[in-house]
Motif scaffolding. Structure first.
Motif, PDB file in Angstrom:
ATOM      1  N   MET A  97      12.298  -9.856  70.911  1.00  0.00           N
ATOM      2  CA  MET A  97      12.558  -9.094  72.125  1.00  0.00           C
ATOM      3  C   MET A  97      11.326  -9.222  73.023  1.00  0.00           C
ATOM      4  N   THR A  99       8.568  -8.914  75.770  1.00  0.00           N
ATOM      5  CA  THR A  99       8.180  -7.777  76.602  1.00  0.00           C
ATOM      6  C   THR A  99       7.282  -8.176  77.769  1.00  0.00           C
ATOM      7  N   LEU A 120      15.175 -11.007  81.904  1.00  0.00           N
ATOM      8  CA  LEU A 120      15.688 -10.620  80.585  1.00  0.00           C
ATOM      9  C   LEU A 120      14.601 -10.059  79.683  1.00  0.00           C
ATOM     10  N   ASN A 122      12.307  -7.338  77.786  1.00  0.00           N
ATOM     11  CA  ASN A 122      12.624  -6.071  77.116  1.00  0.00           C
ATOM     12  C   ASN A 122      14.085  -6.004  76.660  1.00  0.00           C
ATOM     13  N   GLU A 123      14.692  -7.171  76.488  1.00  0.00           N
ATOM     14  CA  GLU A 123      16.023  -7.266  75.896  1.00  0.00           C
ATOM     15  C   GLU A 123      15.955  -8.190  74.690  1.00  0.00           C
ATOM     16  N   PRO A 124      16.852  -8.017  73.727  1.00  0.00           N
ATOM     17  CA  PRO A 124      16.897  -8.963  72.613  1.00  0.00           C
ATOM     18  C   PRO A 124      17.185 -10.377  73.121  1.00  0.00           C
ATOM     19  N   ASP A 125      16.693 -11.381  72.397  1.00  0.00           N
ATOM     20  CA  ASP A 125      16.992 -12.764  72.753  1.00  0.00           C
ATOM     21  C   ASP A 125      18.471 -13.092  72.566  1.00  0.00           C
ATOM     22  N   ARG A 128      23.595 -11.753  76.212  1.00  0.00           N
ATOM     23  CA  ARG A 128      24.250 -10.518  76.627  1.00  0.00           C
ATOM     24  C   ARG A 128      25.732 -10.500  76.281  1.00  0.00           C
ATOM     25  N   ARG A 131      26.379  -9.338  72.969  1.00  0.00           N
ATOM     26  CA  ARG A 131      26.065  -7.925  72.761  1.00  0.00           C
ATOM     27  C   ARG A 131      27.029  -6.995  73.500  1.00  0.00           C
ATOM     28  N   GLU A 133      27.455  -6.905  76.755  1.00  0.00           N
ATOM     29  CA  GLU A 133      26.908  -6.539  78.064  1.00  0.00           C
ATOM     30  C   GLU A 133      27.482  -7.461  79.129  1.00  0.00           C
TER      31      GLU A 133
END
Length: 296
Positions: A97, A99, A120, A122-125, A128, A131, A133
């Motif tokens: 993730m 940062t 992107l 602060n989001e998981p690799d 989306r 996930r 999203e």
């Protein structure tokens, strides 16, 4: 291979422009290489050879091309020469993730400063779409750009049909997503009740198969299809065709049209029927209406 000590490593890819085009990359390895690029430039790192899965032959072009990681990707591997650490082999990527943006001046970063992508952070690799999203994804753009078509409904009137909306309703972890660097996407979505297959080109052309087996093809450019031999189409429902421009049909042999019920033809302009041979009109009751009627 040196078997005295098996040496694992993890590190960051800093160069993937392999002059031999074998999928090799240059990796700065934690615990083996300094982050100071003045002391150890990227160019001085050894080339690391990729390992592919047993489903890929990896010989004379057969199998999957060993490409995928980008500069800035964290990977794991081992040195096949052991403690000498000059012959790295890598076999996996490590998701995280991110940062912060890449610092291109320091090691263990993407030298181009591209990855990780700033929007992107602060989001998981994890993609989306995998996930569930939809914000700033192709799902939004597809739903905002639905096509409409006008189809004849008889007597010269028309009705409007709208492109079916994507039934995307993915739930983690059932949607397997592949996305390329420029935005080409493949989805195999096994979300219960929302199962889909989806292939998307970054220009907007896509094919999507919906949970009920319906398929939507949308082509934003030209379409060109060639069938070298026969083509057979069986449609058990209704066919609607809406053409905004002209339509041209050329048949090299005979054309046979059989209609079990009625034919309704309506032209706002002229209708020209020309036969180099004989022209036959036959009906139980033939009516000709016009003013004037000119028979020559």
């Amino acid at each position: 291979m040196n078997n005295e000590k098996f040496c694992w490593f993890q590190g960051v890819i800093e160069d993937r422009d392999d002059p031999l085009q074998m999928g090799r990359v240059k990796i700065r390895c934690l615990g083996y290489h300094t982050e100071n690029k003045q002391d150890l430039p990227t160019g001085d790192l050894p080339w690391a050879t990729p390992i592919t899965p047993i489903t890929s032959a990896s010989v004379t072009g057969i199998g999957d091309t060993p490409l995928g990681p980008v500069t800035g990707t964290w990977v794991v591997g081992f040195f096949r020469d052991g403690v000498d650490a000059q012959q790295p082999v890598y076999f996996g990527t490590i998701a995280s993730m991110p940062t912060s943006e890449a610092n291109a001046q320091e090691g263990f970063n993407d030298p181009s400063g591209t990855y990780p992508l700033q929007d992107l952070l602060n989001e998981p690799d994890t993609n989306r779409l995998a996930r569930g999203e939809v914000e700033n994804t192709i799902v939004e753009s597809k739903r905002e750009n639905l096509d409409e078509m006008s189809v004849p409904s008889g007597g010269g009137s028309k009705e409007t049909l709208t492109e079916p909306e994507t039934p995307y309703n993915a739930q983690y972890p059932t949607n397997k997503v592949f996305q390329s660097e420029t935005g080409h996407i493949r989805e195999v979505d096994d979300t219960p009740g929302s199962e889909r297959l989806h292939t998307y080109h970054r220009a907007g052309t896509f094919e999507e198969i919906h949970p009920d087996g319906s398929r939507v093809n949308k082509i934003v450019g030209d379409n060109y299809s060639v069938v070298v031999r026969d083509n057979n189409v069986h449609i058990q429902g209704t066919v609607n065709i809406d053409i905004d421009g002209d339509s041209n049909i050329s048949v090299g042999g005979n054309a046979n049209i059989v209609v079990d019920q009625n034919i309704d033809m309506n032209a706002k302009g002229n209708i020209d029927i020309v036969a180099d041979g004989q022209l036959f009109l036959k009906g139980a009751n033939v009516k000709v209406s016009g003013s004037p009627i000119d028979l020559n």
